[in-house]
Design a protein around this motif. Sequence first.
Motif, mmCIF file in Angstrom:
data_model
loop_
_atom_site.group_PDB
_atom_site.id
_atom_site.type_symbol
_atom_site.label_atom_id
_atom_site.label_comp_id
_atom_site.label_asym_id
_atom_site.label_seq_id
_atom_site.Cartn_x
_atom_site.Cartn_y
_atom_site.Cartn_z
ATOM 1 N N THR A 411 -3.910 -0.684 8.673
ATOM 2 C CA THR A 411 -3.682 -2.016 9.014
ATOM 3 C C THR A 411 -2.311 -2.459 8.876
ATOM 4 O O THR A 411 -1.299 -1.810 8.134
ATOM 5 N N ARG A 412 -1.829 -3.529 9.347
ATOM 6 C CA ARG A 412 -0.424 -4.119 9.210
ATOM 7 C C ARG A 412 -0.082 -3.957 7.782
ATOM 8 O O ARG A 412 0.976 -3.852 7.299
ATOM 9 N N THR A 413 -0.939 -4.514 6.935
ATOM 10 C CA THR A 413 -0.743 -4.648 5.578
ATOM 11 C C THR A 413 -0.344 -3.483 5.005
ATOM 12 O O THR A 413 0.316 -3.001 3.955
ATOM 13 N N GLU A 414 -1.309 -2.538 5.167
ATOM 14 C CA GLU A 414 -1.288 -0.961 4.625
ATOM 15 C C GLU A 414 0.051 -0.149 5.098
ATOM 16 O O GLU A 414 0.569 0.619 4.541
ATOM 17 N N VAL A 415 0.578 -0.558 6.303
ATOM 18 C CA VAL A 415 1.700 0.123 6.721
ATOM 19 C C VAL A 415 2.934 -0.888 5.895
ATOM 20 O O VAL A 415 3.635 0.326 5.459
ATOM 21 N N ALA A 416 3.030 -1.848 5.743
ATOM 22 C CA ALA A 416 3.755 -2.389 4.664
ATOM 23 C C ALA A 416 3.960 -1.829 3.279
ATOM 24 O O ALA A 416 4.859 -1.365 2.854
ATOM 25 N N ALA A 417 2.673 -1.729 2.811
ATOM 26 C CA ALA A 417 2.679 -0.925 1.515
ATOM 27 C C ALA A 417 3.105 0.484 1.506
ATOM 28 O O ALA A 417 3.740 0.937 0.534
#
Length: 574
Positions: A411-417
């Motif tokens: 997900t986009r949040t997982e990419v950031a993390a």
Amino acid sequence: MGTVLGGRKNAGGTAAVLGGGVAGLTAAMELAERGYEVTVVEPTGWGGKARSSSVPGTGTAGRLDLPAEHGFRFFPGFYRSLPDTMRRIPFGRQPDGVHGNLREVPQMLSARSGRVNERVTDVSSLSGPRTPLQILRARGLDPGTGQELSEELLYFANRMMVYMTSSQERRLGQWEGTSWWDFTSAAGASEEYRKVCVVGATRTVVAARAEVSSTHTVGSFMEAFAYGFLGRGASAAADRVLNAPTSTAWIDPWVDHLGARGVRLELGWRVERLSVRGGRVVAASLRGPDGRRSDLTADWFVCALPVDRVGALLDRGLAAADPALAGVASLNTDWMVGMQFYLTEPTAITCGHVIYLDSPWALTSVSQAQFWDVDFRATYGDGTVADCLSVDISAWDTPGILYGKPARECTRTEVAAEVWAQLCDALDDGRTPLLHRGLLHSWHLDPAVKGLDGPGPAHNDEPLMINTKDSWKLRPQAATAAANLFMAGDYVRCPVNLATMEAANQSARAAVNALLAAAGDPANPAVVHALYEPEELRRLKEVDAELYRQGRAHILDTPAPWAERSAVTASAPR
């Protein structure tokens, strides 16, 4: 919108430029300077992938929204055509126009996991020319660290010399069809050699896989960088960035300048079809942002669309204009996507670019506030953001270290993390981490990537053309079989054999020159700057051209020592 062009013609006639990226804006500028009445149509945003944007709603109390971008921009010293264009774009009272907004980048950091064996390379012009050994050491190979590494250092030096003394005939005839992986004999070499010289050189710079990238391409840009570090062929600094967001420092002034010169700039219009009659393009069918349709007519057409959009246009008139353009559909693209982390304190990791050699997602970054001529906290956001760490993600198919998934499946949040975790892995030595959660205000991922949060699969609206082996023959030239259609874009053949802003600029100049020739126009052609070639190597290239015509190997081309040992081991009695 109606018929966009028509009516009074300037001395050169009317020209329609399809696409408003670097190639399209360059073509428009060169044509307008030669008296053509120009219209440019662009569906998304002026500057194409080079443009910057912002994060809506993040600016408060009169401050600007936080700056964002498709990916950070840098301007190597071997760029010559693009800087020439930049000097001709006015900017305030600066005598050299927007070119005066470039700032030298004096350092490059090769970051390693846990900061073990990290290396800061001085790339500043103040240090003067480097020796070839210094360049190799900057790649992370030092003859003083062990026999195996010394052997690999010498062999990599051999690979560079082979390419740099290869004739143009061999480059196109042999190295174009040879992968960088095979050329550098990566199989059987140490992991460190593969990571630093083979894989790192491709994934972190051009988002390409060494196993399939053309040696013609990788060798040429490494050669160009090397000459820059050696202080040969260019007076410019080896590495430069802009002193503000790209659109602020360059693209917006460029668009304003074109408008002042009478260029008609139409944003929000997408090319849907070309109408071809009698070997000429007679109109381009457009669709506007509100669904309106219009026909764009002109004497001359310059197709400056990105490679993926050119492919989509093939069965809508482009192939009818020139069947040879069908090869564009077979060109490969990949993702090199920008992400910005907004930090609450100034965090200049180094005074330049960072290459994260152990990052599975092939990350590169630059801390931008140190190069911008403003107080970041007072200019952008809510007053608490002091820096923007701009990161490029170049490997989207490799599992990460946090979730064990490739970026395309996150997900986009997982990419950031995951990106944050990979940055911290390189910059945290267990004592004083450069990055920590307390610094992080927010983040932004290029909206051109869609589908990460469903419905999948993920896709990228702005992919980058990748020079795989044997792709040169698929790439178009500026002139086409249609008498009034010309091609411009970073996938069009030009001296810089790499999908870059310089290639986009050069191809547009070549397209304008082909147009002038077709029109019988006596105006001076645009200069397409060749890459530097040292006179000292000219004779070696002449010898190699003769050897290649005879079907013989390059005079310096030898097998890797480890390949020879492997062959001996394989043939030994058991």
